[in-house]
Design a protein around this motif. Structure first.
Motif, PDB file in Angstrom:
ATOM      1  N   THR A 185     -21.454 -44.156  30.791  1.00  0.00           N
ATOM      2  CA  THR A 185     -22.892 -44.259  30.858  1.00  0.00           C
ATOM      3  C   THR A 185     -23.559 -44.157  32.368  1.00  0.00           C
ATOM      4  OG1 THR A 185     -22.513 -46.062  29.269  1.00  0.00           O
ATOM      5  CG2 THR A 185     -24.460 -46.254  30.455  1.00  0.00           C
ATOM      6  N   CYS A 186     -22.853 -44.387  33.397  1.00  0.00           N
ATOM      7  CA  CYS A 186     -23.265 -44.072  34.617  1.00  0.00           C
ATOM      8  C   CYS A 186     -23.506 -42.730  34.990  1.00  0.00           C
ATOM      9  CB  CYS A 186     -22.285 -44.804  35.770  1.00  0.00           C
ATOM     10  SG  CYS A 186     -22.954 -44.863  37.427  1.00  0.00           S
ATOM     11  N   VAL A 187     -22.414 -41.845  34.605  1.00  0.00           N
ATOM     12  CA  VAL A 187     -22.518 -40.545  34.750  1.00  0.00           C
ATOM     13  C   VAL A 187     -23.733 -39.991  34.011  1.00  0.00           C
ATOM     14  CG1 VAL A 187     -21.671 -38.183  33.897  1.00  0.00           C
ATOM     15  CG2 VAL A 187     -20.154 -39.993  34.915  1.00  0.00           C
ATOM     16  N   GLU A 188     -24.142 -40.414  32.646  1.00  0.00           N
ATOM     17  CA  GLU A 188     -25.375 -39.999  31.919  1.00  0.00           C
ATOM     18  C   GLU A 188     -26.607 -40.387  32.655  1.00  0.00           C
ATOM     19  OE1 GLU A 188     -25.214 -41.193  27.822  1.00  0.00           O
ATOM     20  OE2 GLU A 188     -23.185 -40.376  27.517  1.00  0.00           O
ATOM     21  N   ALA A 189     -26.764 -41.650  33.115  1.00  0.00           N
ATOM     22  CA  ALA A 189     -27.886 -42.220  33.793  1.00  0.00           C
ATOM     23  C   ALA A 189     -27.931 -41.341  35.119  1.00  0.00           C
ATOM     24  CB  ALA A 189     -27.609 -43.485  34.120  1.00  0.00           C
ATOM     25  N   CYS A 190     -26.947 -41.102  35.892  1.00  0.00           N
ATOM     26  CA  CYS A 190     -26.995 -40.361  37.166  1.00  0.00           C
ATOM     27  C   CYS A 190     -27.667 -39.035  37.044  1.00  0.00           C
ATOM     28  CB  CYS A 190     -25.839 -40.369  37.901  1.00  0.00           C
ATOM     29  SG  CYS A 190     -25.490 -42.067  38.715  1.00  0.00           S
ATOM     30  N   GLU A 191     -27.150 -38.329  35.797  1.00  0.00           N
ATOM     31  CA  GLU A 191     -27.376 -36.928  35.510  1.00  0.00           C
ATOM     32  C   GLU A 191     -28.854 -36.932  35.191  1.00  0.00           C
ATOM     33  OE1 GLU A 191     -27.355 -33.138  35.026  1.00  0.00           O
ATOM     34  OE2 GLU A 191     -25.620 -34.232  35.718  1.00  0.00           O
TER      35      GLU A 191
END
Length: 107
Positions: A15-21
């Protein structure tokens, strides 16, 4: 670490990867958002490394977890400065949850 706990942590990392992207993409090229974009990319990379290591039961998971927690904390602190930008608020929230998941893994 038990499987369900690991799966929960990996879900927070993803979820963090998606939000950061999303945050980095939407802020790219906006004046004054260079640090935010850079921290989002650093955090995304740290999370991706940790996801891979966790899924492969790598020996360096604890080291990567500490690195990820630091990157998430820094990214969240920067994104929280931009209260008028929805992507930053979502990213900060995801980063805080990811940092908490890292703490749980290290506990």
């Amino acid at each position: 670490m038990e499987n369900t706990k690991m799966e929960s942590c990996v879900a927070a990392f993803e979820t963090c990867v998606e939000a950061c992207e999303t945050c980095a993409t939407e802020n790219k090229g906006i004046a004054g958002m260079e640090n935010c974009t850079e921290l989002c990319n650093t955090c995304k990379d740290a999370c991706n490394e940790l996801i891979t290591a966790s899924k492969n039961n790598a020996d360096n998971v604890d080291e990567l977890c500490k690195k990820c927690e630091e990157a998430c904390t820094a990214c969240a602190a920067e994104c929280e400065k931009h209260t008028d930008m929805e992507q930053c608020m979502k990213c900060a929230d995801a980063c805080r949850k990811c940092a908490s998941a890292c703490k749980a893994m290290l506990a």
